[in-house]
Design a protein around this motif. Structure first.
Motif: not given
Length: 529
Positions: A299-303, A308-322
């Motif tokens: 589980f990933g949690v992002l600001n 920089f965080i919002r526009n980053y392309c994550i190469h992981n199918s892990v579930k994230t919330v913002s």
């Protein structure tokens, strides 16, 4: 016999004269994180000031050397003994009066470094004494003053394999202990800033329902985390909240492979440690390894307030919330934020849910940190009332927008490791305070080639947020001063002090009880000039 005794006395005199310079050299090496690259950069930046301080002792030694050219060997030794003894006395007296912001910490590592320094220094002086020439007498005297600063280099190279071996043994031991807690939930937290505050917020909420351990203070390095695991981890712990710091490429990757968290939080990405990372792109990539290296069922949690965080392309199918305040698309948002001398109130918005919160903490950055704690808590099925209780009882984090009363004056202490985003938020909090608003700051460091630019902007931002400004350190605060001037700030209300001690002496005489004083950053002695 007399010559031997005289030589022995001279040897002891130059040893005594070298004690204070050796302590200073070790102190600056420690404040530069025991890294030779940072130590060299520090010397380059402070070479001019050091040369000025060394000018008088150097001229005295040279002048005496020329005047003693016709004296006998024994007479030269006696003169040098007197000079070394006088130098030692002067340095010891100055040292006794010195007040350090962050004194030298005599860790086991420093004790080993002291032992090696003593051996190296003694060997060189003995060689100069045994292979005696008149020139050697003056070289020995010069070594007592300048030698310790140079001997840091061979000392570091000699002790490096020892420190690496010690570090490896302790880390492996911590990994074994961590492996025994295979069912424990592990939470990793990283970011350019906000890590420690987020960790404390997470601990305050989760400890209401779980047995939770967090890394104390700023224990965010491999050895800090190792020490936490070996000294504090207990069989009953259900959650381990681990702050992960990074100032070089590969640091987060190393810590992820060490701790293996299943929940990861990225609080922010900015120009912090730009000097050691080399580029903003390196910082982004490294910090986002917190999410990239999570397991797929993690589980990933992002600001999302951070571009920089919002526009980053994550190469992981892990579930994230913002989470965020300014970004309307964030999963967890704060609205109706209101500050007072008692703290902050806000409304948490999550989908159709709107939940009121109160906290003693100040500033948007702290609200963001709380939002990340709320997101993790809801993922772990903590109820809203329990979360509200944890947020309300949350203690102020030391030196991070911490409200305190000192000598009857109201302070907002934001002295820990200031950065462009955090300093802007601190000014925002200060702007809403009643009566006269003060700011005391030495500026920001570790921002690479853009450091002057960021400090200049910091000065410009103070207009309409502060009424009086005290800058600490004439050299490093020049960009702030220029930013203030260009913004149209009343420069009659700006003072430049040499030390923090002078700044506080002025405050005690001129600040009123109803005023608010923001302390923004507290640079260690190595960087305060």
């Amino acid at each position: 016999m007399i010559e031997t005794v005289t030589k022995l006395l001279y040897f002891l005199a130059v040893i005594l004269a070298a004690l204070v310079p050796a302590k200073h050299a070790l102190h600056m090496f420690q404040q530069n994180r025991y890294e030779l690259g940072r130590y060299v950069s520090w010397i380059e930046e402070n070479l001019e000031g050091g040369a000025r301080r060394a000018l008088i002792p150097t001229l005295v030694i040279v002048a005496v050397a020329f005047s003693c050219m016709k004296l006998s060997t024994e007479a030269v030794l006696i003169v040098c003994i007197l000079i070394a003894a006088a130098l030692a006395i002067v340095l010891f007296r100055r040292e006794k009066q010195q007040q350090y912001i962050k004194p030298l910490v005599y860790t086991d590592r420093v004790k080993r470094q002291i032992a090696v320094l003593v051996i190296l220094y003694a060997m060189i002086q003995i060689i100069l004494l045994v292979r005696y020439r008149r020139l050697n007498t003056w070289l020995m005297l010069a070594m007592s003053y300048f030698g310790p600063w140079l001997l840091i280099f061979p000392m570091a190279l000699i002790t490096s394999p020892i420190e690496n071996a010690v570090k490896k043994w302790y880390i492996n031991d911590a990994k074994k202990k961590l492996a025994e807690h295979d069912t424990m939930i592990r939470i990793g937290i990283t970011g350019s800033y906000g890590k420690t505050s987020t960790k404390n917020a997470m601990q305050a909420v989760l400890s209401e329902q779980f047995c939770s351990l967090m890394t104390p203070a700023s224990y965010n390095t491999p050895m800090g985390i190792t020490r936490t695991i070996r000294e504090y981890l207990k069989p009953i712990d259900q959650i381990f909240i681990c702050e992960m710091g990074a100032d070089h490429v590969g640091d987060i990757t190393e810590l992820m492979n060490f701790v293996h968290p299943t929940i990861g939080v990225v609080t922010s990405i900015g120009p912090q440690h730009l000097a050691t990372f080399g580029s903003q792109e390196n910082i982004i990539h490294e910090k986002m390894q917190m999410i990239e290296m999570l397991p797929e069922d993690g589980f990933g949690v992002l600001n999302y307030d951070c571009d920089f965080i919002r526009n980053y392309c994550i190469h992981n199918s892990v579930k994230t919330v913002s989470y965020g305040i300014d970004n309307q698309d964030a999963d967890y948002r704060a609205e109706n934020i209101r500050y007072s001398e008692n703290g902050t109130s806000f409304t948490l918005v999550h989908g159709e849910e709107r939940v009121p919160f109160e906290t003693k903490l100040l500033g948007k950055l702290n609200i963001l940190n709380i939002l990340s704690a709320i997101a993790v808590s809801r993922y772990l099925q903590v109820s809203w009332p329990v979360i509200q209780k944890g947020v309300k009882s949350m203690k102020q984090v030391e030196h991070r927008l911490e409200q305190k009363i000192i000598n009857g004056r109201h302070f907002i202490d934001d002295a820990f490791n200031s950065n462009p985003s955090g300093s802007h938020m601190a000014l925002e909090v200060l702007s809403g305070m009643p009566s006269k608003r003060w700011i005391v700051t030495p500026g920001m460091i570790d921002l690479g080639p853009k450091q002057n630019e960021y400090n200049h902007a910091f000065g410009a931002q103070m207009k309409d947020c502060a009424d009086r400004v005290i800058l600490v350190g004439e050299t490093q605060t020049k960009p702030i001063y220029e930013g203030l001037k260009e913004s149209g700030f009343d420069m009659d209300q700006v003072l430049v002090m040499h030390t923090v001690k002078e700044a506080f002496a002025y405050l005690w005489q001129n600040a009123a009880a109803e005023d608010t004083i923001l302390l923004e950053n507290d640079l260690p002695d190595a960087f305060n000039h």
